[in-house]
Design an enzyme around this catalytic site. Structure first.
Site, PDB file in Angstrom:
ATOM      1  N   SER A  91     -52.776 -24.430  31.937  1.00  0.00           N
ATOM      2  CA  SER A  91     -52.583 -25.159  33.203  1.00  0.00           C
ATOM      3  C   SER A  91     -51.277 -24.844  33.911  1.00  0.00           C
ATOM      4  O   SER A  91     -51.059 -25.326  35.030  1.00  0.00           O
ATOM      5  CB  SER A  91     -52.672 -26.666  32.947  1.00  0.00           C
ATOM      6  OG  SER A  91     -53.972 -27.014  32.518  1.00  0.00           O
TER       7      SER A  91
ATOM      8  N   GLU B 275       0.784  -1.226   0.000  1.00  0.00           N
ATOM      9  CA  GLU B 275       0.000   0.000   0.000  1.00  0.00           C
ATOM     10  C   GLU B 275       0.822   1.285   0.000  1.00  0.00           C
ATOM     11  O   GLU B 275       0.375   2.298  -0.520  1.00  0.00           O
ATOM     12  CB  GLU B 275      -0.950   0.002   1.210  1.00  0.00           C
ATOM     13  CG  GLU B 275      -2.066  -1.009   1.125  1.00  0.00           C
ATOM     14  CD  GLU B 275      -3.056  -0.684   0.017  1.00  0.00           C
ATOM     15  OE1 GLU B 275      -3.307   0.514  -0.239  1.00  0.00           O
ATOM     16  OE2 GLU B 275      -3.565  -1.635  -0.605  1.00  0.00           O
TER      17      GLU B 275
END
Length: 819
Positions: free
Chosen positions: A501, A215
């Site tokens: 229940s 780079e």
């Protein structure tokens, strides 16, 4: 006529004198013309300089404020936060010690989730090796709130299901080893940027040289810009006829990433140059490099932007940055040129060509030998096919965010880099997801019914599940839906449905808290009755099988979930009394003041039901469900610890009776199908639940180590044709078959006595008599009158006596008194 006349008339007109003055007049006129010509020539000569001066003043007027603004932007950026660091959320750290009930396969599964690599000798950090009699691993080390857990090479051996030996590679005994926790997500800022900050020293050997070679080869020589690079880029752009290259240095790229847009325009490039120069004048080259490796964008993960090499390493390779090999970090460096274009998952061939080019550049610059480069080029990309170390757990993270919001602002969570340690257990989470998958597969295989309109709409059927530690209330897993990796409606936290229940234990607990009137052997009528309502309707509860069972004990009515008996008991107790019991169990929301409450018309979420059953499982102690353990700041310093909160809500003696009844439910009642898959030696307690028209299938149950609540149903409230037993219980059973290692610790309290009781009369019986059940009573409420010993009768397996014998063997405690 004279040649000309003069204005003065007082002088005599002398033509000779006038002709004598004529040369002087003409010379004067010529001089004036020359002067004017010279002045114009001078003005023309200095006119460009004047224009330049004017342009300079104008440029100063424009550029000086611009330079000051750019300088202010840079100073402001670096005087405060350099980045917004989202809070990182971690799972519990797996702790290994002699006696740990974790199998070798489970440990290997955890290591693979953490990104450990299987090798021959586990020589490097983040690796493991499996041997015939054990497993070797080399931990990575981790900074916990109580100190640094150093990397160590460990050898573990097993004896049956338990870890029997734990030692270093040198044979030294280890008392405890903590693995680093799995990161399960984060809390991201509005731009959804995520990164892991590292220093230059954390980069693999050779990666920094690789980055500069590819780079910015003159990084340490230029002042922030490279004139040679700019000239080269201009030449390429002229040839192409468009703006394709920028000749940017690493400093310019950092400026672009931090301050400017990603557009390839001349104006952006012109802004880069002064900002790069100013940035280089303010911080060192190494600081610029360190910022670059943490800022560079590399991949988009859904809504999350992955920045920096460290996080990209985990995303692509499921490894820390320090562990990457040349062929791996060469791929990351190569992706800088075009993260989307060279995405190795979408364009593997293109990404490999780019990686190989980077490797050749490394060889060209002496970073590696030509032979090493050629070898690396032969290797595959090496992407991790296993789950990322940042595992998507949207349902659990939803719970974490809600609990964090009670103490922290969202802005702090998004920017301050907090580290949140939770009770999340990745192994339990995977088991929970698998159990639902298996249960749905069973439902899909069910034979078609005679009336297709009554069948389940399978694609619409969904589920929610929450798993906690049955003693502490630590939430270890949450499943928010049938597709657990997708964020959206969290059915474990937000789906409020009638619980059916599941409410009945609260009704029977209310009765057992009145020992002068009720015991488990007390009788209640299970018969049809009608109750007129204020709106003119009639409430007439019915049993699921549409059969009435006459006089039954409370134990039988609860374990077999008889609706008529439960409703009758609730009417005797009264709505306010049951309401208070629900509050004691941890239900704090709206509770309907209607008789239908006794059969579960109350709407609760999975988490609210879990909070209720947590009180039952923990012996009557209310322990709020807790997802978070501890929070550290960005520097690893503890900020807040979330301890366990305990409050005694129900007397231990009374809760013991209820736990007995819920175990009876699993042995001989509506939950008995669980023991088709679970060993008889595992003591569990639980309750099934089904809402009206079977729109909701519920199950809540617990053992000695875990509690889990499961809901199944359709989001649109359509009928499912599932009961609690055929749907939710199936998933719960698969889960506990995989995760539960400890039976419910059912030890008799001092205020409880057990007595053999005749099932038909409720009177005192004996073990050898038929119809005899071994039932707990609060001391002083047990039957005294002796029943005739029935020689014939239904003799049930005596699971409780067997359980007590096992407890006696394990705990060396005496058997409870028998009358």
């Amino acid at each position: 006529m004279p040649f000309f006349s003069v204005a003065r008339t007082d002088m005599p007109c002398d033509s000779d004198a006038l002709f004598a003055l004529l040369p002087q007049i003409l010379a004067s006129r010529t001089t004036r013309k020359r002067t004017r010509r010279k002045k114009k020539t001078t003005q023309r000569r200095f006119r460009p300089l004047l224009w330049l001066a004017r342009l300079g003043v104008l440029a100063a007027i424009i550029l000086v404020p611009l330079v000051f603004w750019l300088n202010h932007e840079i100073e402001q950026k670096f005087s405060s936060h350099k980045w917004t660091i989202p809070a990182k959320v971690y799972a519990r750290p797996l702790e290994l010690f002699v006696g740990s009930r974790i199998t070798r396969d489970e440990l290997q599964q955890e290591l693979e989730l953490l990104g450990y690599k299987k090798t021959g000798n586990a020589a490097s950090a983040g690796s493991y090796a499996r041997q015939s009699n054990g497993l070797s691993l080399h931990t990575r080390g981790f900074q916990f709130g109580d100190g640094l857990e150093r990397a160590v090479r460990v050898h573990a051996q097993w004896a049956g299901p338990e870890l029997s030996s734990l030692s270093t590679s040198a044979g030294e005994r280890l008392d405890l080893v903590r693995l680093e926790p799995l990161q399960i997500g984060g809390i991201y800022p509005g731009q959804n940027e995520d990164r892991l900050l590292v220093e230059l020293s954390d980069m693999p050997k050779g990666m920094l040289k690789c980055l500069l070679a590819v780079e910015d080869r003159s990084f340490y020589e230029h002042p922030g810009i490279s004139l040679r690079g700019i000239a080269r880029a201009m030449l390429v752009n002229l040839r192409q006829g468009r703006f394709t290259q920028g000749g940017s240095t690493l400093t310019q790229q950092l400026v672009k990433n931090l301050f400017l847009s990603q557009d390839r325009t001349l104006s952006r490039k012109l802004a880069e140059i002064p900002m790069a120069l100013m940035l280089e004048s303010k911080i060192s080259k190494d600081e610029i490099l360190q910022m670059f490796i943490n800022e560079v964008f590399l991949v988009q993960d859904g809504n999350r932007a992955v920045h920096g090499f460290a996080l990209a390493s985990q995303y692509f390779f499921n490894q820390p940055l320090q562990e990457l090999l040349p062929h791996q970090y060469a791929l990351l460096v190569g992706m800088i040129k075009g993260p989307s274009y060279y995405h190795p998952g979408r364009h593997p061939e293109r990404a490999k060509r780019r990686r190989d080019l980077v490797l050749s550049i490394m060889a060209e610059h002496g970073i590696m030998s030509e032979e090493e480069a050629q070898y690396a080029m032969q290797l595959p990309l090496g992407l991790s096919l296993r789950p990322k170390r940042s595992v998507r757990q949207p349902a659990y993270l939803d719970l974490v965010r809600r609990q964090l919001s009670e103490d922290y602002r969202l802005e702090d969570l998004q920017k301050e880099g907090l580290r949140v340690f939770t009770n999340f257990d990745p192994l339990v989470q995977l088991a929970a997801e698998k159990s639902l998958e298996l249960a749905f597969a069973d439902i899909d295989k069910r034979p078609a019914r005679q009336h297709p309109e009554d069948d389940i709409s399978i694609p619409n059927l969904d589920a929610g599940m929450l798993v906690s530690d049955s003693s502490t209330g630590d939430v270890v897993a949450v499943v928010g839906g049938r597709k657990p990796r997708f964020a959206g409606f969290n059915r474990a936290l937000d789906a409020r449905r009638p619980i059916g229940s599941l409410v009945k234990p609260a009704v029977y607990l209310t009765a057992l808290e009145q020992p002068d009137q009720y015991t488990l052997a007390s009788f209640i009528m299970d018969e049809r009755f009608e109750l007129p309502q204020p709106d003119g309707s009639v409430w007439a509860p019915d049993n699921f099988d549409h059969q009435s069972h006459g006089s039954v004990t409370l134990l039988e009515a609860l374990s077999r979930s008889y609706n008529q008996a439960s409703a009758a008991l609730g009417m005797q107790l009264g709505i306010p009394a049951v309401h208070d019991t629900l509050n004691d169990l941890g239900i704090t929301g709206d509770i309907p003041e209607l008789p239908s409450l006794f059969l579960g018309s109350i709407e609760l979420s999975v988490m609210e039901v879990a909070a209720m059953y947590q009180t039952i499982a923990s012996g009557g102690f209310n322990t709020p469900l807790r997802a978070i353990r501890e929070i550290l700041d960005a520097h690893g310093e503890p900020i807040k610890t979330y301890g366990i909160e305990i409050e005694q809500r129900i007397a231990p003696d009374t809760i013991h009776l209820l736990q007995y009844a819920l175990q009876e439910t699993m042995r001989n009642g509506t939950g008995r199908s669980a023991y088709q898959f679970l060993p008889d030696s595992l003591a569990i307690a639980g309750k099934t639940g089904t809402s009206n028209d079977q729109r909701d299938s519920w199950f809540a149950g617990f053992s000695g180590d875990y509690l889990a609540v499961v809901w199944m149903g359709n989001d649109d409230y359509e009928k499912t044709s599932l009961t609690g037993s055929s749907g939710a219980l199936r998933a719960w059973t698969y889960l506990f078959r995989a995760i539960s290692r400890e039976s419910l610790q059912f030890v008799r309290p001092t205020g409880v006595i057990y007595a053999w009781t005749d099932r038909e009369s409720g009177l005192l019986s004996a073990e050898h008599c038929g119809n005899a059940d071994y039932i707990p009573y609060l001391s002083g409420t047990e039957p005294i009158q002796q029943a005739a010993c029935a020689e014939q009768g239904q003799r049930r397996p005596n699971w409780l006596r067997w359980l007590f014998d096992r407890v006696q063997e394990n705990r060396q405690s005496s058997e409870p008194n028998v009358r």
